[in-house]
Design an enzyme around this catalytic site. Structure first.
Site, PDB file in Angstrom:
ATOM      1  N   HIS A 179      -1.432 -25.562 -70.178  1.00  0.00           N
ATOM      2  CA  HIS A 179       0.006 -25.330 -70.038  1.00  0.00           C
ATOM      3  C   HIS A 179       0.659 -26.612 -69.514  1.00  0.00           C
ATOM      4  O   HIS A 179       0.203 -27.163 -68.509  1.00  0.00           O
ATOM      5  CB  HIS A 179       0.260 -24.166 -69.067  1.00  0.00           C
ATOM      6  CG  HIS A 179       1.711 -23.874 -68.906  1.00  0.00           C
ATOM      7  ND1 HIS A 179       2.462 -23.235 -69.881  1.00  0.00           N
ATOM      8  CD2 HIS A 179       2.575 -24.169 -67.912  1.00  0.00           C
ATOM      9  CE1 HIS A 179       3.709 -23.138 -69.477  1.00  0.00           C
ATOM     10  NE2 HIS A 179       3.806 -23.699 -68.288  1.00  0.00           N
ATOM     11  N   THR A 202      -5.222 -14.772 -67.816  1.00  0.00           N
ATOM     12  CA  THR A 202      -5.166 -13.382 -67.370  1.00  0.00           C
ATOM     13  C   THR A 202      -4.075 -12.699 -68.194  1.00  0.00           C
ATOM     14  O   THR A 202      -3.396 -13.351 -68.995  1.00  0.00           O
ATOM     15  CB  THR A 202      -4.801 -13.280 -65.879  1.00  0.00           C
ATOM     16  OG1 THR A 202      -3.488 -13.829 -65.708  1.00  0.00           O
ATOM     17  CG2 THR A 202      -5.787 -14.047 -65.005  1.00  0.00           C
ATOM     18  N   GLU A 249      -1.334 -11.841 -67.275  1.00  0.00           N
ATOM     19  CA  GLU A 249      -0.005 -12.351 -66.918  1.00  0.00           C
ATOM     20  C   GLU A 249       0.155 -13.767 -67.473  1.00  0.00           C
ATOM     21  O   GLU A 249      -0.719 -14.630 -67.276  1.00  0.00           O
ATOM     22  CB  GLU A 249       0.138 -12.373 -65.392  1.00  0.00           C
ATOM     23  CG  GLU A 249       1.571 -12.487 -64.945  1.00  0.00           C
ATOM     24  CD  GLU A 249       1.697 -12.404 -63.418  1.00  0.00           C
ATOM     25  OE1 GLU A 249       2.756 -12.778 -62.921  1.00  0.00           O
ATOM     26  OE2 GLU A 249       0.730 -11.987 -62.769  1.00  0.00           O
ATOM     27  N   ASP A 282       0.600 -17.471 -68.305  1.00  0.00           N
ATOM     28  CA  ASP A 282       0.489 -18.745 -67.575  1.00  0.00           C
ATOM     29  C   ASP A 282       0.102 -18.562 -66.108  1.00  0.00           C
ATOM     30  O   ASP A 282       0.571 -19.290 -65.226  1.00  0.00           O
ATOM     31  CB  ASP A 282       1.794 -19.564 -67.707  1.00  0.00           C
ATOM     32  CG  ASP A 282       2.085 -19.911 -69.153  1.00  0.00           C
ATOM     33  OD1 ASP A 282       1.121 -20.073 -69.925  1.00  0.00           O
ATOM     34  OD2 ASP A 282       3.263 -20.002 -69.518  1.00  0.00           O
TER      35      ASP A 282
HETATM   36  C1  GRF Z   1       0.849 -28.894 -75.590  1.00  0.00           C
HETATM   37  O1  GRF Z   1       1.813 -29.518 -74.787  1.00  0.00           O
HETATM   38  C2  GRF Z   1       0.259 -27.742 -74.856  1.00  0.00           C
HETATM   39  O2  GRF Z   1       0.120 -27.961 -73.495  1.00  0.00           O
HETATM   40  C3  GRF Z   1       1.285 -26.671 -75.104  1.00  0.00           C
HETATM   41  O3  GRF Z   1       1.692 -26.861 -76.444  1.00  0.00           O
HETATM   42  C4  GRF Z   1       1.488 -28.226 -76.801  1.00  0.00           C
HETATM   43  C5  GRF Z   1       0.579 -28.185 -77.983  1.00  0.00           C
HETATM   44  O4  GRF Z   1       0.275 -29.414 -78.491  1.00  0.00           O
HETATM   45  N1  GRF Z   1       0.768 -25.376 -74.800  1.00  0.00           N
HETATM   46  P1  GRF Z   1      -0.879 -29.570 -79.566  1.00  0.00           P
HETATM   47  O5  GRF Z   1      -0.705 -28.505 -80.631  1.00  0.00           O
HETATM   48  O6  GRF Z   1      -2.202 -29.461 -78.858  1.00  0.00           O
HETATM   49  O7  GRF Z   1      -0.654 -30.942 -80.154  1.00  0.00           O
END
Ligand code: GRF
Length: 199
Positions: A117, A149, A151, A153
């Site tokens: 995330h 989980t 929930e 993130d």
């Molecule tokens: C990344 O910033 C990831 O953290 C978020 O969505 C973006 C996806 O990038 N969840 P990619 O598809 O891995 O290039």
């Protein structure tokens, strides 16, 4: 062999970083592990081509083809588990996978499901993390790898990296700076988990 299945929705640069690291560090020999498949919920996800070019099996489970979240998740579980002879891969890695998962799905992969995330959780769960960090005047931003989980993130934090917010940053420039860190910490966190007994 420990099988890793990666779920994507778009570009898949984190997936590509994991695949690249697995090859460079020879996870097959060193960890007895491999990326067995990449599955997308979007047929047009660019990462599908990247994965196929790397010789990895790909599949699409299009969420639009299912009448409910439950039906989609059931089909997704089936597609994931098909990639392990024992019926469940060692690790399911969400990498830019833009769907909220049902509690049943999360329970099915308990202890084996992780996500990345683009914020320093617990700050800024949800969407538009970089703009929200800029709006709040944050001096640091970053990325978190965490267990999943029910929930959104939440879940135990496994790895984090911080980057400075610089004068003149936009959500895009900040996102790019964070993404370079994502590509470092996600493969590292996956490798670490693959060395733990549950996997
Ligand atoms: C990344 O910033 C990831 O953290 C978020 O969505 C973006 C996806 O990038 N969840 P990619 O598809 O891995 O290039």
């Amino acid at each position: 062999m420990k099988n890793v299945v990666i779920l994507i929705s778009g570009t898949g640069s984190n997936m590509a970083a994991i695949v690249r690291t697995a090859q460079q560090q020879n996870w097959a020999t060193r960890l007895g592990a491999r990326v067995a498949a990449v599955i997308s919920n979007r047929p047009g996800a660019g990462g599908l081509r990247t994965a196929a070019d790397a010789g990895i099996a790909t599949a699409v489970v299009d969420h639009k083809a299912y009448p409910s979240r439950e039906a989609f998740d059931a089909a997704l579980m089936q597609a994931i588990d098909a990639h392990d002879p024992a019926g469940q891969p060692a690790l399911v890695v969400l990498a830019g996978f833009m769907r909220i998962l049902t509690p049943d799905f999360v329970a099915h992969y308990e202890g084996r499901l992780i996500n990345i995330h683009p914020s320093l959780l617990p700050a800024f769960p949800g969407l538009h993390t970089h703009q929200r960090a800029l709006d709040e005047g944050c001096k640091l931003a970053g990325v978190t790898v965490h267990r999943v989980t029910a929930e959104l993130d939440h879940g135990q934090i496994l790895a984090q990296a911080a980057v400075p917010v610089l004068p003149g940053d936009t959500a895009d420039t900040l996102a790019a700076r964070v993404l370079t860190q994502e590509h470092l910490i996600y493969p590292r966190a996956v490798a670490q988990l693959l060395q733990e007994p549950i996997c």
